[in-house]
Design a protein around this motif. Structure first.
Motif, mmCIF file in Angstrom:
data_model
loop_
_atom_site.group_PDB
_atom_site.id
_atom_site.type_symbol
_atom_site.label_atom_id
_atom_site.label_comp_id
_atom_site.label_asym_id
_atom_site.label_seq_id
_atom_site.Cartn_x
_atom_site.Cartn_y
_atom_site.Cartn_z
ATOM 1 N N LEU A 153 -18.023 -31.969 31.230
ATOM 2 C CA LEU A 153 -17.443 -32.843 30.203
ATOM 3 C C LEU A 153 -15.915 -32.773 30.223
ATOM 4 N N ALA A 154 -15.388 -31.562 30.366
ATOM 5 C CA ALA A 154 -13.937 -31.400 30.397
ATOM 6 C C ALA A 154 -13.325 -32.098 31.611
ATOM 7 N N MET A 155 -13.969 -31.941 32.768
ATOM 8 C CA MET A 155 -13.476 -32.598 33.984
ATOM 9 C C MET A 155 -13.494 -34.112 33.857
ATOM 10 N N ALA A 156 -14.511 -34.634 33.162
ATOM 11 C CA ALA A 156 -14.631 -36.087 32.985
ATOM 12 C C ALA A 156 -13.797 -36.607 31.830
ATOM 13 N N GLN A 157 -13.228 -35.674 31.053
ATOM 14 C CA GLN A 157 -12.465 -36.028 29.847
ATOM 15 C C GLN A 157 -13.327 -36.847 28.876
ATOM 16 N N ILE A 158 -14.555 -36.345 28.701
ATOM 17 C CA ILE A 158 -15.521 -36.969 27.812
ATOM 18 C C ILE A 158 -15.930 -35.956 26.747
ATOM 19 N N GLU A 159 -15.989 -36.382 25.503
ATOM 20 C CA GLU A 159 -16.470 -35.531 24.420
ATOM 21 C C GLU A 159 -17.994 -35.659 24.303
ATOM 22 N N GLN A 160 -18.627 -34.610 23.791
ATOM 23 C CA GLN A 160 -20.076 -34.663 23.593
ATOM 24 C C GLN A 160 -20.483 -35.880 22.770
ATOM 25 N N ALA A 161 -19.700 -36.190 21.764
ATOM 26 C CA ALA A 161 -20.040 -37.298 20.869
ATOM 27 C C ALA A 161 -20.016 -38.659 21.568
ATOM 28 N N GLU A 162 -19.393 -38.732 22.750
ATOM 29 C CA GLU A 162 -19.339 -39.996 23.492
ATOM 30 C C GLU A 162 -20.574 -40.223 24.351
ATOM 31 N N LEU A 163 -21.418 -39.213 24.510
ATOM 32 C CA LEU A 163 -22.610 -39.341 25.344
ATOM 33 C C LEU A 163 -23.632 -40.266 24.682
ATOM 34 N N ASP A 164 -24.239 -41.128 25.502
ATOM 35 C CA ASP A 164 -25.276 -42.046 25.013
ATOM 36 C C ASP A 164 -26.683 -41.548 25.311
ATOM 37 N N ALA A 165 -26.832 -40.726 26.353
ATOM 38 C CA ALA A 165 -28.160 -40.262 26.751
ATOM 39 C C ALA A 165 -28.016 -39.070 27.691
ATOM 40 N N ILE A 166 -29.130 -38.355 27.861
ATOM 41 C CA ILE A 166 -29.205 -37.237 28.805
ATOM 42 C C ILE A 166 -30.370 -37.494 29.752
ATOM 43 N N CYS A 167 -30.147 -37.267 31.057
ATOM 44 C CA CYS A 167 -31.191 -37.412 32.070
ATOM 45 C C CYS A 167 -31.434 -36.061 32.733
ATOM 46 N N ILE A 168 -32.714 -35.719 32.929
ATOM 47 C CA ILE A 168 -33.041 -34.407 33.475
ATOM 48 C C ILE A 168 -34.203 -34.502 34.453
ATOM 49 N N ASN A 169 -34.203 -33.583 35.420
ATOM 50 C CA ASN A 169 -35.318 -33.464 36.348
ATOM 51 C C ASN A 169 -36.463 -32.745 35.641
ATOM 52 N N GLN A 170 -37.662 -33.333 35.699
ATOM 53 C CA GLN A 170 -38.823 -32.777 35.005
ATOM 54 C C GLN A 170 -39.627 -31.819 35.878
#
Length: 236
Positions: free
Chosen positions: A55-72
Protein backbone atom coordinates in the motif's frame (compact mmCIF):
# COMPACT_ATOMS: atom_id res chain seq x y z
CA UNK A 1 -19.15 0.03 -7.63
CA UNK A 2 -21.77 -2.68 -8.13
CA UNK A 3 -21.64 -2.24 -11.93
CA UNK A 4 -17.83 -2.19 -12.10
CA UNK A 5 -15.57 -5.17 -12.66
CA UNK A 6 -12.40 -5.85 -10.71
CA UNK A 7 -10.37 -4.44 -13.61
CA UNK A 8 -11.89 -0.99 -13.07
CA UNK A 9 -11.41 -0.85 -9.29
CA UNK A 10 -8.64 -0.35 -6.73
CA UNK A 11 -7.84 -3.87 -5.59
CA UNK A 12 -5.57 -5.67 -3.14
CA UNK A 13 -4.36 -9.09 -4.30
CA UNK A 14 -2.98 -11.74 -1.95
CA UNK A 15 -1.27 -15.04 -2.78
CA UNK A 16 0.35 -17.32 -0.19
CA UNK A 17 -0.66 -20.86 -1.07
CA UNK A 18 2.84 -22.38 -0.86
CA UNK A 19 4.88 -20.24 1.57
CA UNK A 20 5.61 -17.43 -0.84
CA UNK A 21 3.75 -14.36 0.36
CA UNK A 22 2.90 -12.10 -2.58
CA UNK A 23 0.85 -8.91 -2.31
CA UNK A 24 -0.13 -6.53 -5.11
CA UNK A 25 -2.12 -3.34 -5.57
CA UNK A 26 -3.93 -2.69 -8.86
CA UNK A 27 -5.89 0.40 -9.83
CA UNK A 28 -8.07 0.42 -12.93
CA UNK A 29 -6.20 -2.52 -14.43
CA UNK A 30 -2.72 -1.15 -13.74
CA UNK A 31 -0.30 -2.68 -11.25
CA UNK A 32 0.90 -0.04 -8.81
CA UNK A 33 3.00 -2.29 -6.56
CA UNK A 34 3.89 -5.92 -5.91
CA UNK A 35 5.98 -7.37 -3.08
CA UNK A 36 6.95 -10.99 -2.45
CA UNK A 37 8.73 -12.88 0.31
CA UNK A 38 9.50 -16.56 0.82
CA UNK A 39 8.47 -17.77 4.28
CA UNK A 40 7.84 -20.94 6.27
CA UNK A 41 4.50 -21.80 7.88
CA UNK A 42 5.50 -20.18 11.15
CA UNK A 43 6.49 -17.03 9.29
CA UNK A 44 3.10 -16.25 7.76
CA UNK A 45 2.65 -13.35 10.18
CA UNK A 46 4.62 -11.25 7.66
CA UNK A 47 1.52 -11.14 5.44
CA UNK A 48 -0.05 -8.04 6.98
CA UNK A 49 3.27 -6.18 7.02
CA UNK A 50 3.68 -6.97 3.31
CA UNK A 51 0.17 -5.60 2.71
CA UNK A 52 1.18 -2.35 4.41
CA UNK A 53 4.38 -2.25 2.35
CA UNK A 54 2.50 -2.73 -0.92
CA UNK A 55 0.00 0.00 0.00
CA UNK A 56 2.81 2.40 0.87
CA UNK A 57 4.63 1.70 -2.40
CA UNK A 58 1.41 2.30 -4.35
CA UNK A 59 0.63 5.42 -2.30
CA UNK A 60 -2.81 4.00 -1.59
CA UNK A 61 -4.64 4.13 1.75
CA UNK A 62 -6.59 1.14 3.04
CA UNK A 63 -9.77 3.18 2.84
CA UNK A 64 -9.28 3.58 -0.93
CA UNK A 65 -9.49 -0.18 -1.57
CA UNK A 66 -12.65 -1.39 -3.32
CA UNK A 67 -12.08 -5.15 -3.04
CA UNK A 68 -9.64 -7.90 -2.09
CA UNK A 69 -8.74 -10.88 -4.31
CA UNK A 70 -7.15 -14.03 -2.92
CA UNK A 71 -6.02 -17.47 -4.04
CA UNK A 72 -8.34 -20.10 -2.55
CA UNK A 73 -5.96 -23.01 -3.03
CA UNK A 74 -5.29 -25.84 -2.93
CA UNK A 75 -2.01 -25.25 -1.15
CA UNK A 76 -0.29 -25.59 2.18
CA UNK A 77 -2.92 -26.12 4.90
CA UNK A 78 -1.36 -23.68 7.37
CA UNK A 79 -0.50 -21.01 4.79
CA UNK A 80 -3.98 -21.10 3.24
CA UNK A 81 -5.85 -20.83 6.55
CA UNK A 82 -3.72 -17.91 7.75
CA UNK A 83 -3.87 -15.96 4.49
CA UNK A 84 -7.61 -16.40 3.96
CA UNK A 85 -8.41 -15.57 7.59
CA UNK A 86 -6.25 -12.44 7.36
CA UNK A 87 -7.88 -11.36 4.09
CA UNK A 88 -11.36 -11.92 5.49
CA UNK A 89 -10.58 -9.93 8.63
CA UNK A 90 -9.27 -7.03 6.53
CA UNK A 91 -12.27 -7.16 4.18
CA UNK A 92 -14.69 -7.13 7.11
CA UNK A 93 -12.84 -4.26 8.79
CA UNK A 94 -12.90 -2.18 5.60
CA UNK A 95 -16.43 -3.34 4.67
CA UNK A 96 -15.36 -4.33 1.15
CA UNK A 97 -15.96 -7.57 -0.78
CA UNK A 98 -13.51 -10.46 -0.84
CA UNK A 99 -13.26 -12.59 -4.00
CA UNK A 100 -11.41 -15.90 -4.35
CA UNK A 101 -10.16 -17.98 -7.26
CA UNK A 102 -8.73 -21.52 -7.15
CA UNK A 103 -5.09 -22.00 -8.10
CA UNK A 104 -6.03 -23.99 -11.21
CA UNK A 105 -8.11 -21.16 -12.69
CA UNK A 106 -5.38 -18.62 -11.91
CA UNK A 107 -2.88 -20.68 -13.91
CA UNK A 108 -5.33 -21.14 -16.78
CA UNK A 109 -6.14 -17.43 -16.98
CA UNK A 110 -2.53 -16.25 -16.83
CA UNK A 111 -0.49 -18.88 -18.70
CA UNK A 112 0.00 -18.72 -22.47
CA UNK A 113 -1.26 -21.83 -24.25
CA UNK A 114 -3.00 -22.57 -27.53
CA UNK A 115 -5.16 -25.68 -27.26
CA UNK A 116 -5.02 -27.65 -24.01
CA UNK A 117 -3.43 -26.75 -20.67
CA UNK A 118 -2.79 -29.31 -17.93
CA UNK A 119 -2.43 -27.79 -14.45
CA UNK A 120 -0.69 -30.00 -11.89
CA UNK A 121 -0.23 -29.20 -8.20
CA UNK A 122 1.26 -31.29 -5.36
CA UNK A 123 -1.29 -33.60 -3.71
CA UNK A 124 1.32 -35.05 -1.33
CA UNK A 125 2.06 -38.79 -1.00
CA UNK A 126 3.72 -38.65 -4.43
CA UNK A 127 0.50 -37.80 -6.27
CA UNK A 128 -0.89 -34.82 -8.19
CA UNK A 129 -3.93 -32.61 -8.31
CA UNK A 130 -4.70 -32.46 -12.02
CA UNK A 131 -7.23 -30.71 -14.24
CA UNK A 132 -7.42 -29.80 -17.91
CA UNK A 133 -8.36 -26.51 -19.58
CA UNK A 134 -9.00 -25.66 -23.23
CA UNK A 135 -9.01 -22.34 -25.03
CA UNK A 136 -11.14 -21.22 -27.95
CA UNK A 137 -11.15 -17.60 -29.15
CA UNK A 138 -9.36 -16.58 -25.92
CA UNK A 139 -12.15 -18.14 -23.85
CA UNK A 140 -10.76 -20.49 -21.18
CA UNK A 141 -12.88 -23.53 -20.31
CA UNK A 142 -12.34 -26.23 -17.69
CA UNK A 143 -12.68 -29.60 -19.44
CA UNK A 144 -12.27 -32.05 -16.55
CA UNK A 145 -12.95 -32.20 -12.84
CA UNK A 146 -10.04 -31.75 -10.46
CA UNK A 147 -8.74 -35.22 -9.62
CA UNK A 148 -6.02 -36.81 -7.54
CA UNK A 149 -3.82 -38.62 -10.05
CA UNK A 150 -0.74 -40.77 -10.09
CA UNK A 151 2.19 -39.48 -12.14
CA UNK A 152 1.79 -42.40 -14.57
CA UNK A 153 -1.90 -41.68 -15.20
CA UNK A 154 -1.22 -37.99 -15.73
CA UNK A 155 1.60 -38.60 -18.22
CA UNK A 156 -0.60 -41.08 -20.11
CA UNK A 157 -3.25 -38.36 -20.60
CA UNK A 158 -0.90 -36.02 -22.49
CA UNK A 159 -1.46 -35.43 -26.20
CA UNK A 160 0.69 -33.79 -28.89
CA UNK A 161 0.51 -30.00 -28.63
CA UNK A 162 -0.50 -29.96 -24.95
CA UNK A 163 0.98 -27.46 -22.49
CA UNK A 164 1.77 -28.30 -18.85
CA UNK A 165 2.25 -25.94 -15.92
CA UNK A 166 2.09 -26.02 -12.15
CA UNK A 167 4.15 -26.46 -9.03
CA UNK A 168 4.08 -30.27 -9.20
CA UNK A 169 6.28 -30.30 -12.30
CA UNK A 170 9.40 -29.83 -10.19
CA UNK A 171 8.28 -30.81 -6.69
CA UNK A 172 6.68 -34.13 -7.65
CA UNK A 173 7.17 -35.26 -11.25
CA UNK A 174 10.82 -34.41 -11.95
CA UNK A 175 11.79 -35.02 -8.32
CA UNK A 176 10.72 -38.64 -8.72
CA UNK A 177 12.74 -39.06 -11.90
CA UNK A 178 9.99 -38.79 -14.51
CA UNK A 179 10.37 -36.86 -17.76
CA UNK A 180 7.94 -35.39 -20.26
CA UNK A 181 7.45 -36.53 -23.87
CA UNK A 182 8.90 -34.26 -26.54
CA UNK A 183 5.49 -33.50 -28.04
CA UNK A 184 4.30 -31.37 -25.07
CA UNK A 185 5.33 -27.88 -23.93
CA UNK A 186 6.40 -27.64 -20.30
CA UNK A 187 6.45 -24.09 -18.99
CA UNK A 188 9.64 -22.91 -17.29
CA UNK A 189 9.94 -23.33 -13.49
CA UNK A 190 9.93 -19.57 -12.91
CA UNK A 191 6.31 -19.55 -14.07
CA UNK A 192 5.16 -22.28 -11.67
CA UNK A 193 4.68 -19.87 -8.76
CA UNK A 194 1.54 -17.76 -8.65
CA UNK A 195 1.94 -14.04 -7.91
CA UNK A 196 -0.66 -11.75 -6.38
CA UNK A 197 -1.09 -9.86 -9.64
CA UNK A 198 -2.06 -13.14 -11.31
CA UNK A 199 -4.86 -13.59 -8.77
CA UNK A 200 -6.26 -10.15 -9.63
CA UNK A 201 -5.91 -10.80 -13.35
CA UNK A 202 -7.80 -14.10 -13.07
CA UNK A 203 -10.72 -12.27 -11.45
CA UNK A 204 -10.56 -9.01 -13.44
CA UNK A 205 -13.86 -9.55 -15.27
CA UNK A 206 -15.80 -10.41 -12.10
CA UNK A 207 -18.26 -7.96 -10.57
CA UNK A 208 -17.73 -7.82 -6.80
CA UNK A 209 -20.84 -8.63 -4.76
CA UNK A 210 -22.17 -6.18 -2.25
CA UNK A 211 -20.28 -6.32 1.01
CA UNK A 212 -23.41 -7.52 2.82
CA UNK A 213 -23.63 -10.51 0.45
CA UNK A 214 -20.07 -11.74 1.00
CA UNK A 215 -19.88 -15.18 2.61
CA UNK A 216 -16.90 -16.59 4.53
CA UNK A 217 -14.37 -18.31 2.28
CA UNK A 218 -12.85 -21.68 3.10
CA UNK A 219 -9.58 -22.97 1.61
CA UNK A 220 -10.10 -25.38 -1.28
CA UNK A 221 -9.16 -28.93 -0.34
CA UNK A 222 -9.52 -31.70 -2.92
CA UNK A 223 -8.04 -34.18 -0.49
CA UNK A 224 -7.46 -33.37 3.15
CA UNK A 225 -3.88 -33.24 4.34
CA UNK A 226 -2.88 -34.78 7.66
CA UNK A 227 -2.86 -31.27 9.13
CA UNK A 228 -6.39 -30.63 7.87
CA UNK A 229 -7.67 -33.90 9.36
CA UNK A 230 -6.11 -33.05 12.74
CA UNK A 231 -7.60 -29.54 12.65
CA UNK A 232 -11.09 -30.83 11.82
CA UNK A 233 -11.02 -33.44 14.56
CA UNK A 234 -9.89 -30.90 17.11
CA UNK A 235 -12.19 -27.99 16.32
CA UNK A 236 -15.31 -29.50 14.69
Amino acid sequence: MSESTIKNLTVLGIESSYYTVSVAIHKQGKQLSCVSQEVQAQGMEVLLSRVEQALAMAQIEQAELDAICINQGPGSFTAMRISIASAQALAWALRIPLLAAPSFLIYAKTMFFQNRLHVVLPAYKGELFHTLYSKEKEEVKQETDIVVSSIESFLASLQPGDTVCGLAIDTVIKKQGYSFPDYVTVLAPVRHMIQASSVIFALENEKPPLYTEVKPIEPLYIRETDAAVSYRKRFS
